[in-house]
Design a protein around this motif. Structure first.
Motif, PDB file in Angstrom:
ATOM      1  N   GLY A 109     -55.539  79.766  87.048  1.00 32.57           N
ATOM      2  CA  GLY A 109     -55.176  78.782  86.041  1.00 32.57           C
ATOM      3  C   GLY A 109     -54.562  79.444  84.841  1.00 32.57           C
ATOM      4  N   GLY A 110     -54.255  78.637  83.862  1.00 33.28           N
ATOM      5  CA  GLY A 110     -53.686  79.129  82.623  1.00 33.28           C
ATOM      6  C   GLY A 110     -53.114  77.992  81.828  1.00 33.28           C
ATOM      7  N   ILE A 170     -40.957  78.725  80.762  1.00 29.84           N
ATOM      8  CA  ILE A 170     -42.425  78.701  80.743  1.00 29.84           C
ATOM      9  C   ILE A 170     -42.961  78.258  82.094  1.00 29.84           C
ATOM     10  N   ASP A 171     -42.394  77.183  82.637  1.00 30.78           N
ATOM     11  CA  ASP A 171     -42.838  76.694  83.949  1.00 30.78           C
ATOM     12  C   ASP A 171     -42.634  77.761  85.025  1.00 30.78           C
ATOM     13  N   ASP A 172     -41.521  78.480  84.955  1.00 27.18           N
ATOM     14  CA  ASP A 172     -41.255  79.542  85.926  1.00 27.18           C
ATOM     15  C   ASP A 172     -42.314  80.644  85.828  1.00 27.18           C
ATOM     16  N   CYS A 173     -42.626  81.080  84.598  1.00 29.51           N
ATOM     17  CA  CYS A 173     -43.649  82.123  84.410  1.00 29.51           C
ATOM     18  C   CYS A 173     -45.003  81.649  84.919  1.00 29.51           C
ATOM     19  N   TYR A 174     -45.377  80.436  84.543  1.00 25.98           N
ATOM     20  CA  TYR A 174     -46.684  79.898  84.949  1.00 25.98           C
ATOM     21  C   TYR A 174     -46.764  79.751  86.472  1.00 25.98           C
ATOM     22  N   ASN A 175     -45.759  79.114  87.056  1.00 27.76           N
ATOM     23  CA  ASN A 175     -45.771  78.888  88.508  1.00 27.76           C
ATOM     24  C   ASN A 175     -45.747  80.202  89.283  1.00 27.76           C
ATOM     25  N   THR A 176     -45.029  81.192  88.772  1.00 31.44           N
ATOM     26  CA  THR A 176     -44.993  82.510  89.410  1.00 31.44           C
ATOM     27  C   THR A 176     -46.386  83.135  89.406  1.00 31.44           C
ATOM     28  N   ALA A 177     -47.067  83.079  88.258  1.00 31.67           N
ATOM     29  CA  ALA A 177     -48.425  83.628  88.165  1.00 31.67           C
ATOM     30  C   ALA A 177     -49.356  82.935  89.159  1.00 31.67           C
TER      31      ALA A 177
END
Length: 167
Positions: A120-121, A106-113
């Protein structure tokens, strides 16, 4: 809708947003299904214990309530970019309150975005899986969608409805 949790009751009231605000949100919000299974009740159980046993967590919970009110006000005023900033802050705070809400994926997906231009998200629901909501200008959306798809996060389209949940 706005959901308020009080000591002995839950109050749900509709947010009457301007049509332009709704359209701007639809234009800038992206939903990604992460597809991981998780036990929502176990995650919430740890979250509640953290709040009950920790003064700092109680402060963070109060901060989360303040953020939610600011998010509501920003939407009512039509300030969706400020809403996106608050969305990011609420995600950071949610992780501080309970580190069980996230994982490396999840952190990888969020940080990538975020690295690709998202403002934000946050993860919807209890955590550790489900749906990731991302606020990003359409200028960055295709690249975010493509890169997250390679990671297994599938974008799902949505529209706001005045009739409640519709599938």
């Amino acid at each position: 809708s706005c959901i308020e949790f009080r000591q002995n009751e839950v109050i749900v009231s509709p947010l009457l947003l301007q049509r332009d605000t709704l359209l701007e949100l639809e234009y800038n919000l992206m939903f990604f299904r992460l597809g991981e299974n998780r036990s929502s009740s176990k995650i919430q159980e740890k979250y509640i214990k953290n709040i009950e046993n920790n003064i700092e967590s109680k402060k963070s919970f109060d901060e989360m309530t303040t953020l939610a009110n600011k998010m509501k006000e920003s939407l009512l005023k039509g300030d969706v970019k400020y809403f996106a900033d608050l969305l990011h802050k609420s995600w950071i705070l949610k992780k501080e309150i309970n580190d069980n809400v996230t994982n490396e994926y999840i952190d990888d997906c969020y940080n990538t975005a975020k690295e690709l231009g998202a403002l934000g998200g946050k993860l919807l629901g209890a955590g550790r899986g489900g749906y990731l909501i991302i606020y990003a200008s359409p200028l960055y959306q295709k690249q975010i969608k493509d890169v997250l798809a390679k990671k297994g996060a599938i974008q799902e389209m949505f529209k706001f409805s005045q009739n409640g949940l519709e599938v």
